[in-house]
Design a protein around this motif. Structure first.
Motif, mmCIF file in Angstrom:
data_model
loop_
_atom_site.group_PDB
_atom_site.id
_atom_site.type_symbol
_atom_site.label_atom_id
_atom_site.label_comp_id
_atom_site.label_asym_id
_atom_site.label_seq_id
_atom_site.Cartn_x
_atom_site.Cartn_y
_atom_site.Cartn_z
ATOM 1 N N GLU A 89 0.809 -1.216 0.000
ATOM 2 C CA GLU A 89 0.000 0.000 0.000
ATOM 3 C C GLU A 89 0.845 1.269 0.000
ATOM 4 N N LYS A 90 2.067 1.176 0.518
ATOM 5 C CA LYS A 90 3.011 2.291 0.491
ATOM 6 C C LYS A 90 4.409 1.737 0.689
ATOM 7 N N ASN B 198 -3.390 4.912 -6.283
ATOM 8 C CA ASN B 198 -3.551 4.463 -4.897
ATOM 9 C C ASN B 198 -2.261 4.634 -4.113
ATOM 10 N N LEU B 199 -1.142 4.269 -4.715
ATOM 11 C CA LEU B 199 0.137 4.386 -4.030
ATOM 12 C C LEU B 199 0.385 5.828 -3.596
ATOM 13 N N THR B 200 0.136 6.772 -4.484
ATOM 14 C CA THR B 200 0.345 8.186 -4.161
ATOM 15 C C THR B 200 -0.596 8.636 -3.042
ATOM 16 N N ALA B 201 -1.850 8.262 -3.125
ATOM 17 C CA ALA B 201 -2.805 8.631 -2.066
ATOM 18 C C ALA B 201 -2.407 8.026 -0.726
ATOM 19 N N ASN B 202 -2.010 6.769 -0.733
ATOM 20 C CA ASN B 202 -1.617 6.113 0.507
ATOM 21 C C ASN B 202 -0.407 6.790 1.129
ATOM 22 N N GLU B 203 0.553 7.153 0.303
ATOM 23 C CA GLU B 203 1.751 7.825 0.824
ATOM 24 C C GLU B 203 1.409 9.205 1.385
ATOM 25 N N MET B 204 0.494 9.896 0.739
ATOM 26 C CA MET B 204 0.171 11.258 1.185
ATOM 27 C C MET B 204 -0.759 11.308 2.386
ATOM 28 N N PHE B 205 -1.730 10.408 2.430
ATOM 29 C CA PHE B 205 -2.795 10.546 3.413
ATOM 30 C C PHE B 205 -2.806 9.470 4.491
ATOM 31 N N ASP B 206 -1.851 8.561 4.458
ATOM 32 C CA ASP B 206 -1.846 7.482 5.450
ATOM 33 C C ASP B 206 -0.469 7.319 6.094
ATOM 34 N N SER C 136 7.448 11.529 -1.452
ATOM 35 C CA SER C 136 8.726 11.811 -2.113
ATOM 36 C C SER C 136 9.531 10.545 -2.396
ATOM 37 N N ARG C 137 9.181 9.439 -1.781
ATOM 38 C CA ARG C 137 9.935 8.207 -2.014
ATOM 39 C C ARG C 137 9.399 7.382 -3.191
ATOM 40 N N ILE C 138 8.277 7.792 -3.792
ATOM 41 C CA ILE C 138 7.686 7.013 -4.882
ATOM 42 C C ILE C 138 8.573 7.005 -6.121
ATOM 43 N N ILE C 139 9.013 8.161 -6.575
ATOM 44 C CA ILE C 139 9.772 8.230 -7.825
ATOM 45 C C ILE C 139 11.095 7.468 -7.724
#
Length: 171
Positions: A64-65, A85-93, A98-101
């Motif tokens: 999920e993240k 989903n990955l971006t939302a999970n990282e931002m809101f959970d 910043s670690r996604i890219i």
């Protein structure tokens, strides 16, 4: 081969991405699932996706993240579902967008083939709360980086794939 598949909600992009992976070698297929299951609609969506990829040889990793922590073996054939989903999970959970890219770049390096799925959520023209606008900005950055990493970018429109970048995958 690195492919980014985009399109609107319910357009058939996941089905197309799975069809693409199905013509690749069957060994070491990994499906990275990023959706958090939190209500009945998400349960139905996960069940539909599981049924859709049944018997296609995927090992499923729930991630999920913190994509970099996913235990993907070198040389795997990876289907990443999805960047939204990955971006939302990282931002809101409690994560860190910043670690996604960097994680996408690392995953692309270690994968034999990588197919990433994202959504086009940018065309409705609505005004949103500042937190949603920041999410859209972050997702746009992630999608832009994914497109830059990709050899091929395909938009699925009404279940019809449209080539946006590169050449049609030849496998």
């Amino acid at each position: 081969m690195i492919v980014l598949v985009t399109g609107g909600s319910g357009c058939g992009k996941s089905t197309w991405a799975e069809k693409l992976v199905s013509v690749l070698p069957r060994e070491n297929r990994v499906y990275i699932a990023t959706m958090q299951v939190y209500d009945q609609e998400s349960v139905r969506r996960v069940e539909r996706h599981r049924a859709q990829r049944a018997d296609k040889g995927f090992a499923t990793l729930e991630c999920e993240k913190d994509l970099a922590s996913a235990p993907v073996e070198e040389g795997s054939i990876v289907l990443l579902e999805d960047l939204v989903n990955l971006t939302a999970n990282e931002m809101f959970d409690g994560g860190d967008a910043s670690r996604i890219i960097p994680a996408l770049r690392a995953l692309a390096e270690k994968s034999r083939h990588l197919v990433m799925v994202t959504n086009d959520v940018f065309s409705d023209g609505m005004d949103y709360a500042p937190s949603t606008m920041e999410y859209l900005r972050q997702l746009a950055r992630v999608n832009e980086a994914a497109a830059a990493i990709a050899d091929t970018v395909v938009e699925v429109v009404y279940s019809i794939p449209v080539l946006l970048k590169g050449e049609w995958p030849c496998v």
